[in-house]
Design an enzyme around this catalytic site. Structure first.
Site, short mmCIF file in Angstrom:
data_model
loop_
_atom_site.label_atom_id
_atom_site.label_comp_id
_atom_site.label_asym_id
_atom_site.label_seq_id
_atom_site.Cartn_x
_atom_site.Cartn_y
_atom_site.Cartn_z
N CYS A 17 -9.97 -7.68 -5.53
CA CYS A 17 -8.79 -7.60 -5.48
C CYS A 17 -7.96 -6.19 -4.33
O CYS A 17 -7.14 -5.78 -4.15
CB CYS A 17 -8.17 -6.96 -6.69
SG CYS A 17 -8.01 -8.19 -8.12
N LYS A 20 -5.47 -7.31 -2.43
CA LYS A 20 -3.88 -7.61 -2.43
C LYS A 20 -2.57 -7.13 -1.76
O LYS A 20 -3.08 -6.11 -1.21
CB LYS A 20 -4.11 -7.27 -4.32
CG LYS A 20 -3.79 -8.10 -4.90
CD LYS A 20 -3.54 -6.70 -6.31
CE LYS A 20 -3.91 -8.32 -7.93
NZ LYS A 20 -3.50 -7.16 -8.78
N LEU A 48 8.93 -7.07 -14.75
CA LEU A 48 8.35 -6.19 -15.38
C LEU A 48 6.71 -6.20 -14.47
O LEU A 48 5.92 -5.32 -14.36
CB LEU A 48 8.31 -6.01 -16.42
CG LEU A 48 9.93 -5.75 -17.33
CD1 LEU A 48 9.41 -5.30 -18.70
CD2 LEU A 48 9.82 -4.50 -16.74
#
Length: 349
Positions: A17, A20, A48
């Protein structure tokens, strides 16, 4: 060439991750896109930065839809598959749902890696999908320069029992289910300053499926007011998003944050990723870190892969909730509380 001789982390520039797109860059890009108008049945979308989408089918069933994929964060193919699958499945659990089907997303360098690598990756993923009592139903693959793998997961949840990051209530207690530090520890692995056995506590945690719902009674589950999982934007980024979506502020007791035993030593040695910097930049206007020392500042920005769930739960059940969760998540801890809206979204003490 056998899969045992390939250190997967050495075949990519970034892993897990931490690879990202930075949150601030992603927001800027997405603001330029005109998305289709939402159907009335769409209960939760990406507006959101929630963990998954929720689409109401009828009064009893809503679909939970998500996908996640990334480059290798570990060297062992089967373990990479386990972590990638656990990470993708987590988004369904973070919405209060249960995974039902999974589709594989695969990019594979046919010219430079033996097929045994992807067999092992797929087997690791299949084992975790089976552990989640879901079905592996297909997928899509391409021939690419670097290995990337993940899942698109669909689950079910009752429309009246959806968790989102927008429901935290003043007075709630905050619970974190897994320790922090996977980013810095896997950075040490990629730099070849550590071997997998040296950071096994983090690897086993990343491979742990975030199925918290099965460890809660119906009463406890109903007292979860908001939830999110902690991944690439770090504890700081995901906590900030939950606070802003809910219209409240969070007070976090930093000494209560669970962390891996080697997290601070890796941070002290500056085993960092680009995401440590971009997560700090993303959150700097909305969080108060004045009381934190340098190591805690790095820890809260550490990009997690397959990190824990952050739950906002009614204070009158928080102790019972922690005890229930510790049956699977040994490090589960109450780490703070929800305040009325303050100047900052998250206040670290």
């Amino acid at each position: 060439m056998s899969s045992e001789k390939i250190a997967l982390t050495q075949t990519v520039q970034k892993g897990g991750c931490a690879a990202k797109v930075a949150a601030s860059e992603l927001r800027r890009i997405l603001q330029q896109v005109k998305f289709p108008a939402a159907h009335p049945a769409l209960m939760v979308d990406g507006g959101l930065f929630d963990d998954a989408a929720i689409y109401k089918v009828n009064e009893e069933i809503a679909l939970v839809q998500t996908l996640d994929f990334f480059t290798p964060i570990v060297d062992t193919p089967k373990l990479f598959g386990e972590i990638a699958a656990a990470n993708a499945l987590s988004d369904v659990y973070a919405m209060g749902g249960k995974p039902k089907t999974a589709l594989g997303i695969l990019a594979f360098p046919l010219a430079t890696m033996p097929e045994s690598v992807i067999v092992d990756v797929m087997q690791g993923a299949c084992d975790k999908v089976a552990e989640a009592d879901a079905n592996f139903v297909g997928g899509h693959s391409i021939d690419d320069d670097t290995l990337k793998f993940g899942l698109s997961v669909t689950g079910f949840v009752h429309p009246q029992k959806v968790w989102s990051n927008a429901g935290a209530q003043v007075g709630d207690h905050l619970i974190l289910t897994k320790p922090l530090g996977t980013g810095t520890m896997t950075a040490a692995l990629k730099r070849q300053e550590a071997q997998e056995e040296d950071i096994m506590e983090a690897l086993l945690s990343m491979a742990t499926v975030n199925n918290a719902v099965d460890y809660m009674t119906p009463i406890l589950k109903d007292q979860v007011h908001a939830a999110t999982d902690i991944t690439g934007f770090g504890f700081s980024g995901h906590a900030m998003q939950l606070a802003k979506a809910s219209g409240i502020s969070l007070k976090v007791h930093s000494e209560k944050l669970p962390r891996f035993s080697k997290a601070f030593s890796c941070l002290e040695k500056s085993y960092l990723t680009k995401a440590h910097r971009t997560n700090a930049q993303y959150t700097e206007q909305d969080i108060d870190v004045a009381k934190l020392d340098a190591l805690y500042k790095l820890l809260i920005h550490d990009p997690q892969t397959s990190g824990g769930l952050l739950l906002s739960v009614s204070s009158n059940v928080s102790q019972d909730m922690v005890q229930a969760l510790r049956a699977k998540f040994k490090s589960a801890e109450i780490i703070g509380e929800v305040l009325p809206l303050q100047d900052k979204a998250v206040i670290f003490e």
